[in-house]
Design a protein around this motif. Sequence first.
Motif, PDB file in Angstrom:
ATOM      1  N   VAL A   1      19.260  70.501  58.788  1.00 56.73           N
ATOM      2  CA  VAL A   1      19.688  69.101  58.720  1.00 56.73           C
ATOM      3  C   VAL A   1      20.225  68.611  60.059  1.00 56.73           C
ATOM      4  O   VAL A   1      20.410  67.416  60.246  1.00 56.73           O
ATOM      5  CB  VAL A   1      20.764  68.916  57.626  1.00 56.73           C
ATOM      6  N   ASN A   2      20.470  69.536  61.018  1.00 56.96           N
ATOM      7  CA  ASN A   2      21.029  69.096  62.295  1.00 56.96           C
ATOM      8  C   ASN A   2      19.947  68.468  63.172  1.00 56.96           C
ATOM      9  O   ASN A   2      18.777  68.881  63.144  1.00 56.96           O
ATOM     10  CB  ASN A   2      21.713  70.272  63.015  1.00 56.96           C
ATOM     11  N   ASP A   3      20.335  67.468  63.943  1.00 53.78           N
ATOM     12  CA  ASP A   3      19.384  66.698  64.746  1.00 53.78           C
ATOM     13  C   ASP A   3      18.739  67.536  65.846  1.00 53.78           C
ATOM     14  O   ASP A   3      17.557  67.354  66.160  1.00 53.78           O
ATOM     15  CB  ASP A   3      20.080  65.483  65.368  1.00 53.78           C
ATOM     16  N   ARG A   4      19.497  68.453  66.452  1.00 51.22           N
ATOM     17  CA  ARG A   4      18.966  69.238  67.567  1.00 51.22           C
ATOM     18  C   ARG A   4      17.797  70.103  67.108  1.00 51.22           C
ATOM     19  O   ARG A   4      16.757  70.168  67.776  1.00 51.22           O
ATOM     20  CB  ARG A   4      20.083  70.106  68.153  1.00 51.22           C
ATOM     21  N   SER A   5      17.938  70.758  65.977  1.00 52.18           N
ATOM     22  CA  SER A   5      16.854  71.592  65.457  1.00 52.18           C
ATOM     23  C   SER A   5      15.673  70.740  65.006  1.00 52.18           C
ATOM     24  O   SER A   5      14.508  71.129  65.188  1.00 52.18           O
ATOM     25  CB  SER A   5      17.354  72.445  64.289  1.00 52.18           C
TER      26      SER A   5
ATOM     27  N   MET B   1      20.840  81.743  57.565  1.00 49.65           N
ATOM     28  CA  MET B   1      20.164  82.780  56.796  1.00 49.65           C
ATOM     29  C   MET B   1      18.647  82.580  56.774  1.00 49.65           C
ATOM     30  O   MET B   1      17.895  83.524  56.523  1.00 49.65           O
ATOM     31  CB  MET B   1      20.706  82.810  55.372  1.00 49.65           C
ATOM     32  N   ALA B   2      18.191  81.365  57.043  1.00 52.98           N
ATOM     33  CA  ALA B   2      16.745  81.109  57.050  1.00 52.98           C
ATOM     34  C   ALA B   2      16.074  81.663  58.306  1.00 52.98           C
ATOM     35  O   ALA B   2      14.856  81.933  58.298  1.00 52.98           O
ATOM     36  CB  ALA B   2      16.480  79.612  56.939  1.00 52.98           C
TER      37      ALA B   2
ATOM     38  N   ASP C   1       7.042  73.141  58.306  1.00 54.12           N
ATOM     39  CA  ASP C   1       7.426  72.377  57.119  1.00 54.12           C
ATOM     40  C   ASP C   1       8.581  73.056  56.385  1.00 54.12           C
ATOM     41  O   ASP C   1       9.509  72.379  55.914  1.00 54.12           O
ATOM     42  CB  ASP C   1       6.223  72.229  56.182  1.00 54.12           C
ATOM     43  N   ARG C   2       8.538  74.371  56.275  1.00 51.95           N
ATOM     44  CA  ARG C   2       9.624  75.091  55.606  1.00 51.95           C
ATOM     45  C   ARG C   2      10.937  74.875  56.351  1.00 51.95           C
ATOM     46  O   ARG C   2      11.987  74.659  55.740  1.00 51.95           O
ATOM     47  CB  ARG C   2       9.303  76.586  55.540  1.00 51.95           C
ATOM     48  N   ALA C   3      10.870  74.927  57.685  1.00 50.64           N
ATOM     49  CA  ALA C   3      12.082  74.730  58.486  1.00 50.64           C
ATOM     50  C   ALA C   3      12.620  73.313  58.317  1.00 50.64           C
ATOM     51  O   ALA C   3      13.837  73.096  58.234  1.00 50.64           O
ATOM     52  CB  ALA C   3      11.793  75.017  59.956  1.00 50.64           C
TER      53      ALA C   3
END
Length: 428
Positions: free
Chosen positions: A240-244, A220-221, A233-235
């Motif tokens: 929480v996933n490592d790939r992102s 949703m973000a 910073d917002r992201a």
Amino acid sequence: MNRQIAAPEATLPRGIKDFLPDKAAKIEYLQQSLKNVFHRWAFRPIVPPTLEYLEVLERGLGAGLRDKTFRFDDRQNGKLVAFSPDITPQVARIVATRMKGAPLPLRLCYNGKVLRHTEQQAGKDREIIQAGVELIGLQGPEADAEMIAMAIECLQSLGAAEFTVDIGQVEFFHGVMDGLDLPYPQALAVQQAIARKDSSGLAELLSGLSLDDGKYTEIMALPRLFGGREVLDRAADIVVNDRSRRALENLRQILRVLETYGVEEHVTFDLGELRGLGYHTGVTFQGFLSGMGSAVCSGGRYDTLTAHYGMPAPATGFAFNLLNLLTALDRDLERTVVQCHDVLILQGGPDKQAAQRLARALRTQGYACARDIIERPLQDSLDYGRKMHFSHVMVVDGQAGEVRSIRLADGSEQTISLQAVLAGEFRL
């Protein structure tokens, strides 16, 4: 009795254009300006062919570009050939097959036309003029930042006053979507909602899925993660996933290089940008000018493309759409791109040799000049010279050995020796 044949209403296929001298001069100016920047960054020119065998070309095309490819039978051998819808896959083929032994990295640039099938709607170009660069053989954020900085320098060199380069990262999106096993139609609908920034539509699509709160929050973000550097910073506070998170660190490293180049003020981020999902493997970017809804340039990393032709190599690049660039800068170019010529040469009477010698001498001296071969009153020649953007008209008197030079901007004139002009002793 001669009858004039009326021109048909549509003389060209839809989406194809003629460019008359004034527009053509602007396109030429855009091409040369971009070429100058490419040269300053040590990129070398390459000229891909107009036609390719379809089966070879399609190896480097994503599904979207395959559907837009013009194809037809080659009468010489019966094989299907095609006009390429994009130059990047052609460069990938050339590098992998013709330049396989060349030392890496390769910095290549090009100017050319591509053809694309489009929907039948007004104003959609099917013939696109591209100018771009491909950097083959380099990984890492510095290479990606180099592409973005080059694109910004290109826009600055054209005098663009207000523009932004919007940066995305397809790995960030893939990290968010990992593990979300959706049927293709539903997955496509989710992607389209994110691309439209349609949060309410996205929420409705996700409502029937069994998602944990963390995954739901990440997805949703996506439509809201666009703006300045604060987006990173917002992201980071959401995903929480490592790939992102690795994708976010990649963008931070790119931003640091762009700060060194001093171009960070032109950069924005859009982590819900999905344009490059089928083609790119990392960072993507698009350039936008103020008041222009369509991107004037686009690019990004594509590390798997040359492997389709037998030579795996990391790669990144970008291309300008010169027709979009022309639309965005047309009024500004009106003031800077006036294709002026220097001298229109007139001589009355049957013997025109003096005027012809003068024309030859002036061209040798570096002036752009033409003979006004039509016999007409002087005033008509002066009017013609103004309309054709000549700066001077020279009227030759062969018997007296004199040249009357008229400056069209203000009508001032002077008479000089023909011999002096032929000898290069007179300058405009």
